[in-house]
Design a protein around this motif. Sequence first.
Motif, PDB file in Angstrom:
ATOM      1  N   ALA A   1       0.836  -1.201   0.000  1.00 45.98           N
ATOM      2  CA  ALA A   1       0.000   0.000   0.000  1.00 45.98           C
ATOM      3  C   ALA A   1       0.875   1.257   0.000  1.00 45.98           C
ATOM      4  CB  ALA A   1      -0.940  -0.001   1.198  1.00 45.98           C
ATOM      5  N   GLY A   2       1.980   1.222   0.758  1.00 49.17           N
ATOM      6  CA  GLY A   2       2.915   2.343   0.741  1.00 49.17           C
ATOM      7  C   GLY A   2       3.488   2.563  -0.639  1.00 49.17           C
ATOM      8  N   GLY A   3       3.802   1.471  -1.333  1.00 53.19           N
ATOM      9  CA  GLY A   3       4.321   1.576  -2.696  1.00 53.19           C
ATOM     10  C   GLY A   3       3.313   2.173  -3.654  1.00 53.19           C
ATOM     11  N   MET A   4       2.027   1.833  -3.473  1.00 48.85           N
ATOM     12  CA  MET A   4       0.979   2.402  -4.326  1.00 48.85           C
ATOM     13  C   MET A   4       0.888   3.915  -4.142  1.00 48.85           C
ATOM     14  SD  MET A   4      -2.012  -0.454  -3.783  1.00 48.85           S
ATOM     15  CE  MET A   4      -1.702  -2.179  -4.185  1.00 48.85           C
ATOM     16  N   VAL A   5       1.035   4.359  -2.888  1.00 48.03           N
ATOM     17  CA  VAL A   5       1.022   5.797  -2.619  1.00 48.03           C
ATOM     18  C   VAL A   5       2.219   6.467  -3.294  1.00 48.03           C
ATOM     19  CG1 VAL A   5       1.205   7.573  -0.831  1.00 48.03           C
ATOM     20  CG2 VAL A   5      -0.234   5.554  -0.453  1.00 48.03           C
ATOM     21  N   ALA A   6       3.387   5.840  -3.183  1.00 49.52           N
ATOM     22  CA  ALA A   6       4.591   6.406  -3.795  1.00 49.52           C
ATOM     23  C   ALA A   6       4.445   6.502  -5.315  1.00 49.52           C
ATOM     24  CB  ALA A   6       5.809   5.549  -3.442  1.00 49.52           C
ATOM     25  N   VAL A   7       3.896   5.476  -5.937  1.00 50.13           N
ATOM     26  CA  VAL A   7       3.679   5.481  -7.381  1.00 50.13           C
ATOM     27  C   VAL A   7       2.731   6.607  -7.767  1.00 50.13           C
ATOM     28  CG1 VAL A   7       2.619   4.204  -9.290  1.00 50.13           C
ATOM     29  CG2 VAL A   7       4.197   3.053  -7.746  1.00 50.13           C
ATOM     30  N   GLU A   8       1.656   6.764  -7.001  1.00 49.73           N
ATOM     31  CA  GLU A   8       0.683   7.823  -7.271  1.00 49.73           C
ATOM     32  C   GLU A   8       1.339   9.192  -7.226  1.00 49.73           C
ATOM     33  OE1 GLU A   8      -3.097   9.866  -7.606  1.00 49.73           O
ATOM     34  OE2 GLU A   8      -2.367   7.880  -8.183  1.00 49.73           O
ATOM     35  N   ARG A   9       2.186   9.415  -6.242  1.00 48.72           N
ATOM     36  CA  ARG A   9       2.776  10.735  -6.051  1.00 48.72           C
ATOM     37  C   ARG A   9       3.941  11.001  -6.997  1.00 48.72           C
ATOM     38  NH1 ARG A   9       3.602  12.764  -0.186  1.00 48.72           N
ATOM     39  NH2 ARG A   9       3.256  14.703  -1.329  1.00 48.72           N
ATOM     40  N   LEU A  10       4.516   9.955  -7.576  1.00 46.74           N
ATOM     41  CA  LEU A  10       5.628  10.133  -8.505  1.00 46.74           C
ATOM     42  C   LEU A  10       5.176  10.204  -9.963  1.00 46.74           C
ATOM     43  CD1 LEU A  10       8.286   7.722  -6.922  1.00 46.74           C
ATOM     44  CD2 LEU A  10       8.456  10.222  -7.097  1.00 46.74           C
ATOM     45  N   SER A  11       3.874  10.099 -10.218  1.00 50.46           N
ATOM     46  CA  SER A  11       3.370  10.118 -11.592  1.00 50.46           C
ATOM     47  C   SER A  11       2.407  11.279 -11.781  1.00 50.46           C
ATOM     48  CB  SER A  11       2.669   8.799 -11.933  1.00 50.46           C
ATOM     49  OG  SER A  11       1.648   8.512 -11.001  1.00 50.46           O
ATOM     50  N   SER A  12       2.369  11.815 -12.980  1.00 48.56           N
ATOM     51  CA  SER A  12       1.465  12.925 -13.282  1.00 48.56           C
ATOM     52  C   SER A  12       0.036  12.408 -13.431  1.00 48.56           C
ATOM     53  CB  SER A  12       1.901  13.640 -14.565  1.00 48.56           C
ATOM     54  OG  SER A  12       1.943  12.732 -15.643  1.00 48.56           O
ATOM     55  N   SER A  13      -0.940  13.300 -13.315  1.00 46.93           N
ATOM     56  CA  SER A  13      -2.344  12.893 -13.244  1.00 46.93           C
ATOM     57  C   SER A  13      -2.834  12.175 -14.494  1.00 46.93           C
ATOM     58  CB  SER A  13      -3.221  14.120 -12.990  1.00 46.93           C
ATOM     59  OG  SER A  13      -3.041  15.086 -14.014  1.00 46.93           O
ATOM     60  N   ASP A  14      -2.237  12.451 -15.681  1.00 50.30           N
ATOM     61  CA  ASP A  14      -2.762  11.869 -16.916  1.00 50.30           C
ATOM     62  C   ASP A  14      -2.259  10.458 -17.194  1.00 50.30           C
ATOM     63  OD1 ASP A  14      -0.178  12.910 -17.411  1.00 50.30           O
ATOM     64  OD2 ASP A  14      -0.557  12.830 -19.571  1.00 50.30           O
ATOM     65  N   ILE A  15      -1.366   9.912 -16.325  1.00 46.75           N
ATOM     66  CA  ILE A  15      -0.878   8.543 -16.551  1.00 46.75           C
ATOM     67  C   ILE A  15      -0.944   7.701 -15.278  1.00 46.75           C
ATOM     68  CG2 ILE A  15       0.665   9.162 -18.460  1.00 46.75           C
ATOM     69  CD1 ILE A  15       2.994   8.968 -16.405  1.00 46.75           C
ATOM     70  N   ARG A  16      -1.724   8.131 -14.308  1.00 48.73           N
ATOM     71  CA  ARG A  16      -1.702   7.440 -13.020  1.00 48.73           C
ATOM     72  C   ARG A  16      -2.301   6.041 -13.070  1.00 48.73           C
ATOM     73  NH1 ARG A  16      -2.610  12.901  -9.463  1.00 48.73           N
ATOM     74  NH2 ARG A  16      -0.380  13.340  -9.237  1.00 48.73           N
ATOM     75  N   ALA A  17      -3.340   5.832 -13.867  1.00 50.43           N
ATOM     76  CA  ALA A  17      -3.890   4.483 -13.997  1.00 50.43           C
ATOM     77  C   ALA A  17      -2.853   3.553 -14.625  1.00 50.43           C
ATOM     78  CB  ALA A  17      -5.165   4.505 -14.838  1.00 50.43           C
ATOM     79  N   SER A  18      -2.121   4.064 -15.619  1.00 51.06           N
ATOM     80  CA  SER A  18      -1.079   3.264 -16.259  1.00 51.06           C
ATOM     81  C   SER A  18       0.086   3.011 -15.315  1.00 51.06           C
ATOM     82  CB  SER A  18      -0.577   3.968 -17.526  1.00 51.06           C
ATOM     83  OG  SER A  18      -1.591   4.033 -18.503  1.00 51.06           O
ATOM     84  N   ALA A  19       0.425   4.002 -14.482  1.00 51.24           N
ATOM     85  CA  ALA A  19       1.512   3.825 -13.516  1.00 51.24           C
ATOM     86  C   ALA A  19       1.143   2.761 -12.488  1.00 51.24           C
ATOM     87  CB  ALA A  19       1.827   5.147 -12.827  1.00 51.24           C
ATOM     88  N   GLN A  20      -0.117   2.774 -12.029  1.00 53.66           N
ATOM     89  CA  GLN A  20      -0.573   1.727 -11.109  1.00 53.66           C
ATOM     90  C   GLN A  20      -0.569   0.374 -11.807  1.00 53.66           C
ATOM     91  OE1 GLN A  20      -1.117   1.945  -7.905  1.00 53.66           O
ATOM     92  NE2 GLN A  20      -0.958   4.168  -7.711  1.00 53.66           N
ATOM     93  N   GLY A  21      -0.930   0.368 -13.092  1.00 51.18           N
ATOM     94  CA  GLY A  21      -0.870  -0.883 -13.858  1.00 51.18           C
ATOM     95  C   GLY A  21       0.542  -1.405 -13.977  1.00 51.18           C
ATOM     96  N   LEU A  22       1.508  -0.502 -14.080  1.00 52.95           N
ATOM     97  CA  LEU A  22       2.907  -0.900 -14.204  1.00 52.95           C
ATOM     98  C   LEU A  22       3.405  -1.582 -12.933  1.00 52.95           C
ATOM     99  CD1 LEU A  22       5.447  -0.923 -15.923  1.00 52.95           C
ATOM    100  CD2 LEU A  22       5.958   1.396 -15.117  1.00 52.95           C
ATOM    101  N   ILE A  23       2.996  -1.092 -11.770  1.00 51.47           N
ATOM    102  CA  ILE A  23       3.428  -1.714 -10.527  1.00 51.47           C
ATOM    103  C   ILE A  23       2.758  -3.066 -10.343  1.00 51.47           C
ATOM    104  CG2 ILE A  23       1.742  -0.811  -8.873  1.00 51.47           C
ATOM    105  CD1 ILE A  23       5.523  -0.707  -8.342  1.00 51.47           C
ATOM    106  N   VAL A  24       1.504  -3.202 -10.815  1.00 49.42           N
ATOM    107  CA  VAL A  24       0.837  -4.509 -10.798  1.00 49.42           C
ATOM    108  C   VAL A  24       1.554  -5.464 -11.740  1.00 49.42           C
ATOM    109  CG1 VAL A  24      -1.303  -5.738 -11.356  1.00 49.42           C
ATOM    110  CG2 VAL A  24      -1.405  -3.570 -10.128  1.00 49.42           C
ATOM    111  N   PHE A  25       1.982  -4.950 -12.888  1.00 47.94           N
ATOM    112  CA  PHE A  25       2.740  -5.740 -13.866  1.00 47.94           C
ATOM    113  C   PHE A  25       4.021  -6.299 -13.235  1.00 47.94           C
ATOM    114  CE2 PHE A  25       6.316  -5.607 -16.876  1.00 47.94           C
ATOM    115  CZ  PHE A  25       5.893  -6.491 -17.856  1.00 47.94           C
ATOM    116  N   ALA A  26       4.723  -5.459 -12.482  1.00 46.97           N
ATOM    117  CA  ALA A  26       5.996  -5.876 -11.883  1.00 46.97           C
ATOM    118  C   ALA A  26       5.815  -6.840 -10.727  1.00 46.97           C
ATOM    119  CB  ALA A  26       6.776  -4.645 -11.408  1.00 46.97           C
ATOM    120  N   THR A  27       4.737  -6.659  -9.945  1.00 46.68           N
ATOM    121  CA  THR A  27       4.540  -7.485  -8.752  1.00 46.68           C
ATOM    122  C   THR A  27       3.677  -8.705  -9.048  1.00 46.68           C
ATOM    123  OG1 THR A  27       2.694  -6.034  -8.114  1.00 46.68           O
ATOM    124  CG2 THR A  27       4.846  -5.563  -7.160  1.00 46.68           C
TER     125      THR A  27
END
Length: 414
Positions: free
Chosen positions: A322-348
């Motif tokens: 959950a901490g990692g999801m927050v970090a991903v959200e805050r390190l990505s711009s608003s127009d790619i956040r769904a894709s950034a969350q998808g990328l972390i799901v892809f890796a894990t």
Amino acid sequence: MPKTRLAYPRLSLMMMLQFAVWGSWAVLIAGHLDYLNFTEFQIALVFGTTAFGSLLSPLIAGWIADRFASAQKFAAISHFLGAGALVVAHRQTEFGPLWTAILIHAVLYMPTIALTNAVAFRHMGESEKFGNIRVWGTIGWIAINWAIGLYLAYWEGKGLKGEKVGDALLFGAAVGVLMGVYCLTLPKTPPSKEAKNPYAFLEAFSLTRNRNFAALLAISFLVAIELPFYYNLTFLFFTDAAAGIGLPDSAATFAMSIGQVAEILVMLLLFPSIRRLGMKTTILLGILAWPVRYSIFALGEPTWLVIGSQALHGVCYAFFFAGGMVAVERLSSSDIRASAQGLIVFATNGLGMLVGHFLSGWIHKHYALPEGGHQWASIYMVPIALTVVAAGAFFLLFNESAYRRDTERIAEAD
């Protein structure tokens, strides 16, 4: 979209149903497959379907949600179709058809994790308080497992044990239909109108140029390799009489839910932990809880300590994932956040767990005893080594000061 008080209970219920779908069968499927006399490798392959589903579909789903379709509608369709796949899986007794049905469900379900995360982050306000909403996913996981545990206890009292474990798939299908209906009522989460790059998933990959994002992605992959040693094998470990524990199926279900109960408490501590300790320390504590728990599993006694160590799962999941999801959200711009969350799901859930499923299946078979049972202490030495290495690498690679500067810059730009 303006944030309202009503958004929090609605998003919380969304998380509760989202993870009740997965939790309904993820814990008990090993017992069902064992009852069907599947081999260790076949069991690993069935668990591996979630990894196959996470390899590609979350990236595509995130891209569509960021650019073309409303996230909540996409999630609804996925849940409806996924529920049908679980019903089909319940009717199968042969490996091929059952594996195929579970794979179809996984391909449909895994993208919805990133989609519901995107919906939550879009409408909740402060991203650091994500744990206050995500905790309801844990409650959903616990609730469905307790319900199934009571169901199994009822049938055990009538002399039926392994025959009813597979009904967990029907529980998952029922919750999946309910979740699909509920998704249609969620706040509208349309794709970004300000996007410059139509290929959001490619832009999400460009985030790896950020050292902290790249470190988090790499360590998440490494940590995810050990997850199948927990999800795939713990139920079998708890019910293995030769291991000295030998819990009945219903009791093992309740024992495994201890981790989720603890997760509720720790998830509520996520926000103050990030604020007071920082993102680096919070995530590091989450990683270190794994080798402690696996060490207790390797010892195998006393039984009360082995079962009680399940509580460490709360620290593992809440602080790391959950901490990692927050970090991903805050390190990505608003127009790619769904894709950034998808990328972390892809890796894990994708690459990491795919490697972990095959590794845990091979290790599980390698340490099988001719007379029955397994050398559990030897099995658990593998995830201990993996998580210790992951903790050391994260400590060296993640820079807290740079993380804070980057998140402030991105917040100002949005």
